[in-house]
Design a protein around this motif. Structure first.
Motif, PDB file in Angstrom:
ATOM      1  N   GLU A 163       0.813  -1.215   0.000  1.00 16.44           N
ATOM      2  CA  GLU A 163       0.000   0.000   0.000  1.00 16.44           C
ATOM      3  C   GLU A 163       0.847   1.265   0.000  1.00 16.44           C
ATOM      4  O   GLU A 163       0.310   2.366  -0.161  1.00 16.44           O
ATOM      5  CB  GLU A 163      -0.940  -0.009   1.201  1.00 16.44           C
ATOM      6  CG  GLU A 163      -1.945  -1.151   1.165  1.00 16.44           C
ATOM      7  CD  GLU A 163      -2.902  -1.156   2.340  1.00 16.44           C
ATOM      8  OE1 GLU A 163      -2.628  -0.441   3.332  1.00 16.44           O
ATOM      9  OE2 GLU A 163      -3.928  -1.859   2.268  1.00 16.44           O
ATOM     10  N   ASP A 164       2.142   1.115   0.202  1.00 17.93           N
ATOM     11  CA  ASP A 164       3.045   2.270   0.231  1.00 17.93           C
ATOM     12  C   ASP A 164       4.282   1.992  -0.618  1.00 17.93           C
ATOM     13  O   ASP A 164       4.206   1.225  -1.560  1.00 17.93           O
ATOM     14  CB  ASP A 164       3.409   2.607   1.689  1.00 17.93           C
ATOM     15  CG  ASP A 164       2.209   3.120   2.474  1.00 17.93           C
ATOM     16  OD1 ASP A 164       1.703   4.207   2.122  1.00 17.93           O
ATOM     17  OD2 ASP A 164       1.762   2.440   3.413  1.00 17.93           O
ATOM     18  N   ASN A 165       5.394   2.582  -0.272  1.00 15.31           N
ATOM     19  CA  ASN A 165       6.593   2.562  -1.110  1.00 15.31           C
ATOM     20  C   ASN A 165       7.400   1.290  -0.921  1.00 15.31           C
ATOM     21  O   ASN A 165       7.237   0.555   0.044  1.00 15.31           O
ATOM     22  CB  ASN A 165       7.485   3.757  -0.764  1.00 15.31           C
ATOM     23  CG  ASN A 165       6.750   5.085  -0.817  1.00 15.31           C
ATOM     24  OD1 ASN A 165       5.551   5.146  -1.058  1.00 15.31           O
ATOM     25  ND2 ASN A 165       7.470   6.147  -0.570  1.00 15.31           N
ATOM     26  N   MET A 166       8.330   1.091  -1.866  1.00  7.15           N
ATOM     27  CA  MET A 166       9.315   0.029  -1.763  1.00  7.15           C
ATOM     28  C   MET A 166      10.678   0.634  -2.050  1.00  7.15           C
ATOM     29  O   MET A 166      10.905   1.176  -3.138  1.00  7.15           O
ATOM     30  CB  MET A 166       9.006  -1.096  -2.750  1.00  7.15           C
ATOM     31  CG  MET A 166       9.881  -2.326  -2.585  1.00  7.15           C
ATOM     32  SD  MET A 166       9.306  -3.671  -3.654  1.00  7.15           S
ATOM     33  CE  MET A 166      10.337  -5.011  -3.073  1.00  7.15           C
ATOM     34  N   ASN A 167      11.577   0.568  -1.065  1.00  5.90           N
ATOM     35  CA  ASN A 167      12.912   1.155  -1.189  1.00  5.90           C
ATOM     36  C   ASN A 167      13.959   0.056  -1.130  1.00  5.90           C
ATOM     37  O   ASN A 167      14.020  -0.707  -0.164  1.00  5.90           O
ATOM     38  CB  ASN A 167      13.165   2.162  -0.062  1.00  5.90           C
ATOM     39  CG  ASN A 167      12.227   3.360  -0.129  1.00  5.90           C
ATOM     40  OD1 ASN A 167      11.623   3.617  -1.168  1.00  5.90           O
ATOM     41  ND2 ASN A 167      12.113   4.087   0.958  1.00  5.90           N
ATOM     42  N   LEU A 168      14.811  -0.026  -2.149  1.00  7.77           N
ATOM     43  CA  LEU A 168      15.761  -1.125  -2.281  1.00  7.77           C
ATOM     44  C   LEU A 168      17.163  -0.574  -2.503  1.00  7.77           C
ATOM     45  O   LEU A 168      17.343   0.422  -3.205  1.00  7.77           O
ATOM     46  CB  LEU A 168      15.388  -2.008  -3.477  1.00  7.77           C
ATOM     47  CG  LEU A 168      13.925  -2.436  -3.603  1.00  7.77           C
ATOM     48  CD1 LEU A 168      13.694  -3.124  -4.944  1.00  7.77           C
ATOM     49  CD2 LEU A 168      13.544  -3.349  -2.457  1.00  7.77           C
ATOM     50  N   SER A 169      18.150  -1.238  -1.907  1.00  8.20           N
ATOM     51  CA  SER A 169      19.542  -0.938  -2.248  1.00  8.20           C
ATOM     52  C   SER A 169      20.335  -2.229  -2.210  1.00  8.20           C
ATOM     53  O   SER A 169      19.885  -3.240  -1.665  1.00  8.20           O
ATOM     54  CB  SER A 169      20.146   0.101  -1.301  1.00  8.20           C
ATOM     55  OG  SER A 169      20.381  -0.447  -0.020  1.00  8.20           O
ATOM     56  N   GLY A 170      21.516  -2.208  -2.782  1.00 13.32           N
ATOM     57  CA  GLY A 170      22.288  -3.427  -2.965  1.00 13.32           C
ATOM     58  C   GLY A 170      23.154  -3.792  -1.776  1.00 13.32           C
ATOM     59  O   GLY A 170      23.179  -3.110  -0.753  1.00 13.32           O
ATOM     60  N   GLU A 184       0.947  -5.941  -6.472  1.00 11.84           N
ATOM     61  CA  GLU A 184       0.449  -4.607  -6.767  1.00 11.84           C
ATOM     62  C   GLU A 184       1.101  -3.650  -5.776  1.00 11.84           C
ATOM     63  O   GLU A 184       1.057  -3.878  -4.570  1.00 11.84           O
ATOM     64  CB  GLU A 184      -1.070  -4.529  -6.658  1.00 11.84           C
ATOM     65  CG  GLU A 184      -1.619  -3.145  -6.940  1.00 11.84           C
ATOM     66  CD  GLU A 184      -3.136  -3.070  -6.949  1.00 11.84           C
ATOM     67  OE1 GLU A 184      -3.667  -1.942  -6.880  1.00 11.84           O
ATOM     68  OE2 GLU A 184      -3.783  -4.143  -7.022  1.00 11.84           O
ATOM     69  N   ILE A 185       1.705  -2.562  -6.311  1.00 15.58           N
ATOM     70  CA  ILE A 185       2.431  -1.622  -5.472  1.00 15.58           C
ATOM     71  C   ILE A 185       1.876  -0.223  -5.721  1.00 15.58           C
ATOM     72  O   ILE A 185       1.954   0.298  -6.831  1.00 15.58           O
ATOM     73  CB  ILE A 185       3.939  -1.682  -5.754  1.00 15.58           C
ATOM     74  CG1 ILE A 185       4.454  -3.121  -5.579  1.00 15.58           C
ATOM     75  CG2 ILE A 185       4.695  -0.730  -4.840  1.00 15.58           C
ATOM     76  CD1 ILE A 185       5.938  -3.294  -5.851  1.00 15.58           C
ATOM     77  N   ALA A 186       1.334   0.375  -4.652  1.00 12.64           N
ATOM     78  CA  ALA A 186       0.668   1.667  -4.793  1.00 12.64           C
ATOM     79  C   ALA A 186       1.641   2.836  -4.775  1.00 12.64           C
ATOM     80  O   ALA A 186       1.394   3.872  -5.391  1.00 12.64           O
ATOM     81  CB  ALA A 186      -0.363   1.845  -3.677  1.00 12.64           C
ATOM     82  N   GLY A 187       2.745   2.712  -4.049  1.00 10.69           N
ATOM     83  CA  GLY A 187       3.702   3.805  -3.930  1.00 10.69           C
ATOM     84  C   GLY A 187       4.872   3.652  -4.874  1.00 10.69           C
ATOM     85  O   GLY A 187       5.002   2.650  -5.580  1.00 10.69           O
ATOM     86  N   PRO A 188       5.753   4.652  -4.906  1.00 10.70           N
ATOM     87  CA  PRO A 188       6.927   4.572  -5.774  1.00 10.70           C
ATOM     88  C   PRO A 188       7.846   3.415  -5.387  1.00 10.70           C
ATOM     89  O   PRO A 188       7.940   3.040  -4.218  1.00 10.70           O
ATOM     90  CB  PRO A 188       7.637   5.916  -5.540  1.00 10.70           C
ATOM     91  CG  PRO A 188       6.594   6.814  -4.952  1.00 10.70           C
ATOM     92  CD  PRO A 188       5.671   5.939  -4.181  1.00 10.70           C
ATOM     93  N   VAL A 189       8.517   2.864  -6.383  1.00  8.38           N
ATOM     94  CA  VAL A 189       9.545   1.857  -6.168  1.00  8.38           C
ATOM     95  C   VAL A 189      10.878   2.488  -6.537  1.00  8.38           C
ATOM     96  O   VAL A 189      11.066   2.962  -7.658  1.00  8.38           O
ATOM     97  CB  VAL A 189       9.299   0.605  -7.026  1.00  8.38           C
ATOM     98  CG1 VAL A 189      10.460  -0.367  -6.893  1.00  8.38           C
ATOM     99  CG2 VAL A 189       7.992  -0.068  -6.630  1.00  8.38           C
ATOM    100  N   VAL A 190      11.803   2.510  -5.581  1.00 11.53           N
ATOM    101  CA  VAL A 190      13.111   3.114  -5.799  1.00 11.53           C
ATOM    102  C   VAL A 190      14.179   2.067  -5.506  1.00 11.53           C
ATOM    103  O   VAL A 190      14.299   1.584  -4.376  1.00 11.53           O
ATOM    104  CB  VAL A 190      13.324   4.350  -4.901  1.00 11.53           C
ATOM    105  CG1 VAL A 190      14.711   4.936  -5.142  1.00 11.53           C
ATOM    106  CG2 VAL A 190      12.244   5.402  -5.171  1.00 11.53           C
ATOM    107  N   ALA A 191      14.930   1.689  -6.536  1.00 15.50           N
ATOM    108  CA  ALA A 191      16.056   0.762  -6.378  1.00 15.50           C
ATOM    109  C   ALA A 191      17.320   1.535  -6.699  1.00 15.50           C
ATOM    110  O   ALA A 191      17.510   2.003  -7.824  1.00 15.50           O
ATOM    111  CB  ALA A 191      15.898  -0.432  -7.302  1.00 15.50           C
TER     112      ALA A 191
END
Length: 375
Positions: A163-170, A184-191
């Protein structure tokens, strides 16, 4: 063995039977955090309740399944100012499965925006490891998966709503391996993969049959590595306010392949980067279609404004959809893709078979975009 016991007895039983594997039934009023803390590696914790269980779960150093019982829909809510589930591998063999749960961050977070709900942080050396498998869950609050250390981490999100964001880093040494399938992803996805203390971070990211309501932002810089494979996804910003500035945005050192993906309802549909190729794309209903995408980087794609029309089998025109993002039979893009596109899955966004004869010409040819069947 099935146990239906108060949470207070779980730790005592674990002491009596070290190394035992059990299925523990958690009911209304039980202390789920205590149950997880007392569980033995290999245990299944089944929640037969529709209640909300408070506290932060930290399943480190065990193989555990935490799942809803049949017919139940429990909520796991983090402690105040804390996450719901936090995984920081400081030993080898942290394997966590979450199934059929609603996950929420704790109340009282400081600062604007949603508080992280589900967090996995790579920690320590390559001898440490963590696998996280999330299936049929609903997550309120940010999903954060990040590195800075060397632990070997694999993450799969399957048929889950964010329902919110997904924040990813390596991570260091071994790329963190992240797969998002049927979500289903409602918020921004930042990798984002960038150097930390001078060490480049690494990530392999697969996005398959997933609906994104806002921007998907993919960035690697400073010699870091972000390898991306995307198939049969939909980026639809038409129901978001404000309109997402980008649909799919890749830049710097990002590399990978995007295949049979639909982008609509955004200010800028896609921003490209040398090293990223685009195949069988459906780009329609955006303000601007292409940014920094050069000839030879995109093929067999419907680009509404006519950019590269006739070049590399691309073509212009306005796509006509039904409510399931399927092309209408009269729309451009039907049977207009390449069956040889890389990273092409066996099924489309809706789970139906790929490569059908949708125009009845006797030859099965793939549609452009995420959906194969024709409305």
């Amino acid at each position: 063995m099935r146990l239906s016991i108060p949470a207070a007895l779980v730790a005592f039983i674990a002491l009596l039977t070290p190394g035992a594997t059990a299925q523990t039934i958690v009911a209304d009023g039980d202390d789920l955090v205590a149950v997880v803390a007392a569980a033995t590696s290999g245990d299944v914790i089944q929640i037969d309740s529709n209640s909300t269980f408070h506290g932060t779960i930290v399943p480190t150093g065990k193989t555990l399944t935490i799942e809803a019982g049949l017919g139940f829909a429990p909520t796991l809510k983090g402690s105040d100012n804390d996450n719901c589930v936090r995984i920081i591998p400081n030993v080898a063999g942290t394997n966590t499965t979450l199934r059929g749960l609603r996950l929420e961050a704790g109340d009282g977070a400081i600062g604007p925006g949603p508080w992280p709900s589900l967090v996995l942080q790579s920690w320590g050396t390559v001898a440490y490891s963590a696998d996280l498998f999330v299936e049929d869950c609903v997550i309120e609050g940010i999903v954060v998966i990040f590195g800075n250390y060397e632990a070997d981490c694999d993450v799969t999100l399957l048929n889950t709503v964010l329902e919110d964001n997904m924040n990813l880093s390596g991570t260091y040494t071994t790329p963190v391996d992240i797969e998002v399938i049927g979500c289903e992803i409602a918020g921004p996805v930042v990798a984002t993969c960038s150097p930390h203390l001078g060490i480049p971070r690494l990530m392999d990211l697969k996005l398959v049959r997933t609906l994104f309501r806002k921007e998907v932002d993919l960035n690697a810089s400073g010699g870091a590595s972000l390898n991306v494979e995307i198939d049969s996804c939909i980026v639809d910003g038409s129901m978001s306010a404000p309109t997402p500035p980008f649909g799919l945005r890749v830049y710097a050192d990002t590399a990978g392949t995007i295949t049979n993906t639909t982008v609509t309802g955004c200010k800028n549909a896609i921003q490209g980067q040398p090293g990223v190729s685009w195949h069988n794309m459906l780009i329609s209903g955006n303000v601007t279609d292409l940014v920094n995408v050069l000839p030879g980087e995109i093929e067999y794609s419907l680009i509404e404004d006519g950019t590269y029309d006739g070049v590399d089998n691309n073509f212009g025109g306005t796509a006509l959809f039904d409510d399931s993002w399927a092309l209408l039979a009269c729309s451009p893009g039907v049977d207009a893709g390449s069956n040889a596109a890389p990273f092409l899955g066996a099924v489309d966004f809706s789970g139906g078979p790929r490569i059908l004869d949708n125009d009845a010409d006797g030859t099965s040819t793939i549609n452009v975009g995420a959906v194969e069947h024709t409305g």
